[in-house]
Every structure is written in C-alpha cells, then in structure tokens.
Design a protein around this motif. Structure first.
Motif, short mmCIF file in Angstrom:
data_model
loop_
_atom_site.label_atom_id
_atom_site.label_comp_id
_atom_site.label_asym_id
_atom_site.label_seq_id
_atom_site.Cartn_x
_atom_site.Cartn_y
_atom_site.Cartn_z
N ILE A 20 7.02 0.15 19.53
CA ILE A 20 5.80 -0.18 19.08
C ILE A 20 5.28 0.84 17.91
N LEU A 21 5.31 2.12 18.45
CA LEU A 21 4.68 3.20 17.49
C LEU A 21 5.63 3.35 16.31
N LEU A 22 7.23 3.28 16.37
CA LEU A 22 7.90 3.32 15.32
C LEU A 22 7.85 2.26 14.33
N VAL A 23 7.45 0.94 14.91
CA VAL A 23 7.22 -0.23 13.90
C VAL A 23 5.82 0.06 13.11
N THR A 24 4.89 0.43 13.86
CA THR A 24 3.73 0.76 13.24
C THR A 24 3.73 1.86 12.16
N LEU A 25 4.41 2.83 12.48
CA LEU A 25 4.56 4.02 11.56
C LEU A 25 5.41 3.53 10.18
N ILE A 26 6.27 2.61 10.46
CA ILE A 26 6.95 2.01 9.11
C ILE A 26 6.15 1.14 8.68
N LEU A 27 5.19 0.44 9.13
CA LEU A 27 4.40 -0.37 8.25
C LEU A 27 3.57 0.44 7.52
N TYR A 28 2.78 1.20 8.28
CA TYR A 28 1.90 2.13 7.71
C TYR A 28 2.50 2.88 6.32
N SER A 29 3.82 3.35 6.44
CA SER A 29 4.45 4.17 5.44
C SER A 29 4.52 3.25 4.32
N LEU A 30 4.96 2.02 4.49
CA LEU A 30 5.02 0.77 3.56
C LEU A 30 3.80 0.56 2.88
N LEU A 31 2.61 0.49 3.59
CA LEU A 31 1.48 -0.01 3.04
C LEU A 31 0.75 1.31 2.07
N ARG A 32 1.18 2.34 2.61
CA ARG A 32 0.75 3.65 1.63
C ARG A 32 1.56 3.85 0.52
N LEU A 33 2.82 3.27 0.76
CA LEU A 33 3.76 3.34 -0.60
C LEU A 33 3.14 2.51 -1.59
N ILE A 34 2.87 1.26 -1.30
CA ILE A 34 2.51 0.37 -2.34
C ILE A 34 0.89 -0.09 -2.67
N LYS A 35 0.22 0.98 -1.97
CA LYS A 35 -1.29 0.72 -1.92
C LYS A 35 -1.53 1.18 -3.50
N MET A 42 1.96 -8.52 -4.63
CA MET A 42 3.29 -9.06 -4.41
C MET A 42 3.47 -8.97 -2.69
N ALA A 43 3.23 -8.17 -2.05
CA ALA A 43 3.28 -8.10 -0.76
C ALA A 43 2.42 -8.90 -0.02
N ILE A 44 1.38 -8.98 -0.81
CA ILE A 44 0.25 -10.24 -0.15
C ILE A 44 0.90 -11.71 -0.23
N GLY A 45 1.49 -11.76 -1.14
CA GLY A 45 2.18 -13.06 -1.65
C GLY A 45 3.24 -13.49 -0.66
N ILE A 46 4.03 -12.33 -0.14
CA ILE A 46 5.00 -12.39 0.72
C ILE A 46 4.52 -12.75 1.90
N ALA A 47 3.47 -12.22 2.31
CA ALA A 47 2.98 -12.03 3.44
C ALA A 47 2.37 -13.93 3.87
N ILE A 48 1.76 -14.29 2.62
CA ILE A 48 1.35 -15.73 2.84
C ILE A 48 2.52 -16.49 3.02
#
Length: 257
Positions: A20-35, A42-48
């Motif tokens: 869980i911590l690893l997945v959280t870290l990956i998602l956090y890193s990706l969000l920081r990357l595209i912020k 585009m990420a919001i569109g993919i999430a929808i």
C-alpha cells in the motif's frame, strides 16, 4: 459488510502494508510530476474514463462497457504519446536525483543578486541570454556539450559570456548552486509547443522551453530583439516584467520540494 472488513484486517500482513505504501508513493510521485502541466488535465480525463469503465461494469451496461473496454485497449499507447515529455522527465529524474539536493538555496542566495543584476543589465541593453538554473535533476549531460567553467557565479562573468561576438554567447550558461558550471551549451528543442509563430525563429525561447520539459530546471531567457525577460518552468514560458518578479518566481519555484 462489517464482518468482511474485520476478516480482511485479520489477514492483513506487513507485506500488504508495504504494498500500500509503495503504491501510494508511486501515485504521489506521478501527481507531483504532472502537477501544473497540461498533462494534469489529461490525467483527469483518463481518470474519468476509468470511472466510467467501473460504473458500466457495476451497472451491467453491456454495450457501453464493451465500447469503453475497446477504447482502453489503445489507452496505453495514448498515454505514452500524450505524456512523453513527462515520462522522459520522470525517467531522467530517477537516473540523476540524489538524496541530497545539489542545489543549495543558501549558496545561491549569496550570489543571487549577481544573477539578477546580470539579467537586468542584459535586458536593458537588449543582449540575448539563456541561463539554466539547476534544481534537483542534474544538467551535467547538457554542460558536457558546452565549455566547462566551474567558475564562481558573478554579474561580470555572466555579462561577458553573453556579450555580442563572445565565443560563448550563442549557447546557454548552466548555473549549479553558486557556480557557473558551463557556458555555450546546447539545449534540446521541444517536440511540440504552443508559443505561436513569432517564436519559430527564437531559438533561445524554444531551447528554454525544451529543457524545462525534460528537466526540473528553471531557465531564464533575455530577448535580444526586445530585451524582454522570460522564465521557463515545467514546460511553460512566462514573461517577467521586473527583476523583483523574476527573483520572487525563481525563489518560490526552487524552494518547492
């Protein structure tokens, strides 16, 4: 439902926690990357699309679910095409980022006025300049394309580098901490941009945009036509009206984790 939750917790292990911590870290890193980039929308569109996929599956809407599932087959290719700049910056960051920050705000602060005084001087005299300030991702690969200096950051040296007919004035100067790492460096041009046709011949602006797309560097540009100062960060080029505004924007960006 409560019983199912208790059963799940009863079988919860250390490996599950690490997962869980690893997945959280990956998602956090990706969000920081595209912020603050175009990839965020585009990420919001993919999430929808992903939400619609789960919703149609839960509601048993067979036709809609099959249509969305057929579309997701090509989603991986679409992500690679749309997010190529962000993916490149992420991979470069993994390869060059260390646990200590190579950029010291305190050491830069000692020579900060020299940097901005030089930019102001060049702007008033309409002398073109391109200065890349390293943050966390190393710019060594770009410094190796120019002339190595390893010199103390100073106003006089920066002005001399970009003075007309100087051997190094056409390339970029790379600032690392409180030193000018190299000058006359070649920077990458962006694959795509939305700056407009007037920037097609402005190589410095395109190079600044290209480097900011591939790395987390802040790139200062001075136009030799108008003397206008611009700052490129995270694939965005913004005009700056004064030395104080440039200082404020650059410091705020460099202070961000």
């Amino acid at each position: 439902m409560f019983t199912e939750i208790l059963n799940a917790l009863a079988h919860f292990t250390i490996a599950d926690l690490v997962d869980i911590l690893l997945v959280t870290l990956i998602l956090y890193s990706l969000l920081r990357l595209i912020k603050d980039t175009r990839a965020y929308q585009m990420a919001i569109g993919i999430a929808i699309i992903g939400l619609l996929y789960l919703l149609t599956q839960w509601a048993k809407l067979a036709v809609s679910h099959r249509l969305i599932r057929s579309f997701t087959t090509y989603l991986i290719i679409g992500i690679i095409v749309l997010f190529q700049a962000e993916i490149r910056r992420f991979l470069i960051g993994l390869g060059s980022r260390s646990f200590r920050r190579p950029f010291s705000l305190r050491s830069l602060g000692e020579r900060l006025e020299d940097l901005f005084l030089a930019v102001e001087y060049l702007s008033h005299r309409k002398i073109g300049a391109l200065i890349a300030v390293e943050k966390e991702i190393s710019l060594k690969v770009f410094a190796d394309r120019g002339t190595r200096l390893d010199a103390q950051l100073s106003k006089d040296l920066l002005v001399n580098i970009f003075f007309p007919h100087s051997p190094l004035h056409d390339g970029a100067a790379i600032v690392q901490g409180n030193k000018i790492l190299a000058a006359g460096c070649l920077l990458p041009l962006p694959a795509t941009h939305n700056l407009g046709e007037e920037f097609l011949t402005r190589t410095r602006h395109l190079a600044a945009l290209g480097l900011s797309q591939e790395t987390d560097a802040a790139v200062i540009v001075v136009s030799e036509e108008t003397g206008q100062i611009s700052l490129a960060v995270k694939g965005r080029l913004t005009r700056v009206e004064s030395r104080d505004e440039l200082k404020d924007r650059l410091l705020r960006y460099m202070e961000k984790a």
